[in-house]
Design an enzyme around this catalytic site. Structure first.
Site, PDB file in Angstrom:
ATOM      1  N   GLY A   1     -32.843  53.339 -12.913  1.00 31.35           N
ATOM      2  CA  GLY A   1     -33.887  54.294 -12.992  1.00 31.35           C
ATOM      3  C   GLY A   1     -33.452  55.595 -13.268  1.00 31.35           C
TER       4      GLY A   1
ATOM      5  CD  GLU B   1     -60.486  56.245   0.382  1.00 32.99           C
ATOM      6  OE1 GLU B   1     -60.051  55.036   1.132  1.00 32.99           O
ATOM      7  OE2 GLU B   1     -59.885  56.469  -0.602  1.00 32.99           O
TER       8      GLU B   1
ATOM      9  N   GLY C   1     -41.861  63.212  -4.295  1.00 26.35           N
ATOM     10  CA  GLY C   1     -40.786  63.761  -5.278  1.00 26.35           C
ATOM     11  C   GLY C   1     -39.756  64.513  -4.681  1.00 26.35           C
TER      12      GLY C   1
ATOM     13  CB  CYS D   1     -46.167  65.891  -9.195  1.00 30.09           C
ATOM     14  SG  CYS D   1     -45.335  64.696  -7.996  1.00 30.09           S
TER      15      CYS D   1
ATOM     16  CB  ALA E   1     -33.198  55.334  -8.357  1.00 30.25           C
ATOM     17  CB  THR E   2     -36.481  50.255  -9.048  1.00 30.49           C
ATOM     18  OG1 THR E   2     -36.481  50.042  -7.652  1.00 30.49           O
ATOM     19  CG2 THR E   2     -35.573  49.581  -9.533  1.00 30.49           C
ATOM     20  N   GLY E   3     -37.969  53.175  -7.912  1.00 27.88           N
ATOM     21  CA  GLY E   3     -39.379  53.977  -7.774  1.00 27.88           C
ATOM     22  C   GLY E   3     -40.345  53.016  -6.951  1.00 27.88           C
TER      23      GLY E   3
ATOM     24  NE  ARG F   1     -44.945  55.484  -9.410  1.00 30.30           N
ATOM     25  CZ  ARG F   1     -44.635  56.548  -8.299  1.00 30.30           C
ATOM     26  NH1 ARG F   1     -45.423  57.153  -7.654  1.00 30.30           N
ATOM     27  NH2 ARG F   1     -43.237  56.383  -8.025  1.00 30.30           N
TER      28      ARG F   1
ATOM     29  CB  ALA G   1     -31.440  51.825  -2.563  1.00 36.02           C
TER      30      ALA G   1
END
Length: 451
Positions: free
Chosen positions: A9, A180, A302, A44, A113-115, A135, A281
């Site tokens: 990642g 929503e 983040g 972001c 760190a695959t998110g 994403r 991780a």
């Protein structure tokens, strides 16, 4: 022979880990494998790229793969997907997505760190063409291209990313509807704050549907053409943006036999080490710890990813730094309204057994006589027994972020509202009133505690 680190990642957490490990161990061999075509980017910022506020996608990139090699001696391989981790052999199987070539790489230490991956709701038609997520960078490029060609978008989910995208797509000239399933937007907020958010969206021409589930994504010839709600209402649309949250990308870790926890997040200790002694991780793929309750939590941000990555990288290199946990501090902007929160909501605090009370106040962010001031609305969540601050929320001007940061600091330090009321905060007519909104809120909370 130099010790070898492999990082899976190449975004916030992964590159923070690689960079810190490089700083601590200059001779370490470091390889980073990233499935997408970009490393070290600000995800972001994607809503602002999609809407056109940011013109060049590369402006979101902090450092590219070539510069990582030249400036930090870190080998970063884009379009390389790790398919398999073998903890016993200490090997990873990697596929080059450009050539389909598969190779095996050994390691001494490994950082995962695959998110996170988007939540895909079980809605009929969800896999049609014309359904988008936001994403990664490629998602942003595809969505922006679609927005240039079409005029209508339905957004499924009223979280922060969905609302930021709604603003930007509306500013780009599209007709935007937000659906929503919960009764209100950002339901962790005070009711009045959620309503103010909805009012702001409506004022800017966005159609808001709360308490509404999507029963089906309609399609024509495999291409999404609109949505049908559980109430039977149909809205035609060219673009369907799904923003229903994310979940940890823990499949690799699970296959490797690592312990998983909340929502499938990888369980790590305070040093970011997994259940295997040579594997760490960090970031959105891990289970976190709430700093107030000490219980497992999952709030992918983040800021957290960068901090955890730095700690993991230092510990891979022999350090013993620890990550203390999260408060879930967040801030977002929807048109002119800034929204920020930290700690527990009143409902969450009550669920944890606190005798929780809340107070809400409204106070201008500057001296009343100074031009340009705007109201800040602040809500504090307090343990009535001890007076300890458990959470804070605010909406209003840009200054609300700084005030919630002060309150996040207070929660971290275990401060009571009486102690917060005694803070020596700054005052100048252009910047803050003589009694800051923070002090007004703390004073009101003190009164409610003694009722």
């Amino acid at each position: 022979m130099a010790e070898k680190l492999i990082v899976i990642g190449g975004t916030a957490a992964g590159l923070s880990a690689a960079s810190r490990a490089r700083k601590e161990k200059p001779d370490m061999e470091i390889q980073v494998f990233e499935k997408s075509g970009f490393v070290s980017y600000g995800a972001c910022g994607l809503p602002y790229f999609v809407g056109g506020l940011i013109h060049d996608i590369n402006d979101l990139v902090a450092i590219n793969a070539e510069s990582l090699k030249n400036r930090r001696n870190i080998s970063a391989w884009i379009h390389h997907e790790v398919l398999l981790i073998d903890p016993e052999k200490k090997e990873v199987t990697v596929k080059n997505l450009d050539t389909d070539q598969v190779s095996i790489h050994s390691y001494d230490k490994l950082v995962i760190a695959t998110g996170a991956v988007p939540v895909v709701p079980p809605i009929p038609g969800i896999h049609s063409d014309g359904v988008y997520y936001l994403r990664n960078m490629e998602d942003g490029i595809r969505l922006k291209a679609a927005a240039r060609e079409h005029g209508r978008v339905c957004i499924i989910g009223g979280g922060a990313i969905g609302l930021e995208a709604a603003e930007e797509l509306r500013n780009a000239g599209l007709s935007v509807s937000v659906y929503e399933q919960f009764p209100r937007l950002l339901p962790f907020l005070d009711n009045a704050f959620s309503q103010a958010l909805e009012d702001t969206l409506i004022k800017h021409g966005i159609n808001v549907h709360t308490g509404t589930q999507i029963a089906e994504i309609l399609s024509e010839n495999g291409k999404a053409s609109g949505i049908r709600t559980a109430f039977g209402e149909i809205e035609p649309s060219d673009i369907i943006l799904v923003s229903a949250g994310v979940k940890p990308a823990g499949a690799l870790a699970e296959q490797a036999g690592l312990a998983l926890g909340l929502k499938g997040g990888i369980i790590v200790d305070d040093e970011m080490r997994t259940s295997h002694k040579d594997i760490w991780a960090c970031g959105d793929c891990v289970q976190m710890k709430n700093r107030i309750t000490g219980k497992p939590a999952y709030v992918p941000l983040g800021t957290t990813a960068n901090k955890q990555g730095r700690i993991a990288g230092g510990n891979v290199a022999g350090g013993h730094d620890t990550f203390k946990g999260i408060l879930g501090s967040m801030v977002t902007k929807v048109f002119e309204l800034f929204i920020a929160a930290t700690g527990l909501s009143k409902e969450q605090a009550a669920g944890e057994g606190y005798d929780a009370i809340s107070v809400s106040i409204t106070k201008a962010d500057r001296a009343s006589y100074y031009p340009g001031g705007r109201d800040n609305h602040i809500c504090l969540i307090v343990d009535k027994k001890t007076g300890r601050l458990l959470g804070a929320q605010g909406i209003g001007s840009e200054s609300i972020a700084g005030r919630i940061n002060v309150l996040a600091t207070a929660i971290t330090c275990g401060m009571t509202v009486e102690e917060i009321n005694e803070l020596d905060l700054v005052y100048a007519p252009p910047a803050a009133p003589v009694y800051d909104p923070i002090l007004i809120a703390a004073n009101q909370a003190m009164k409610k505690i003694t009722e």
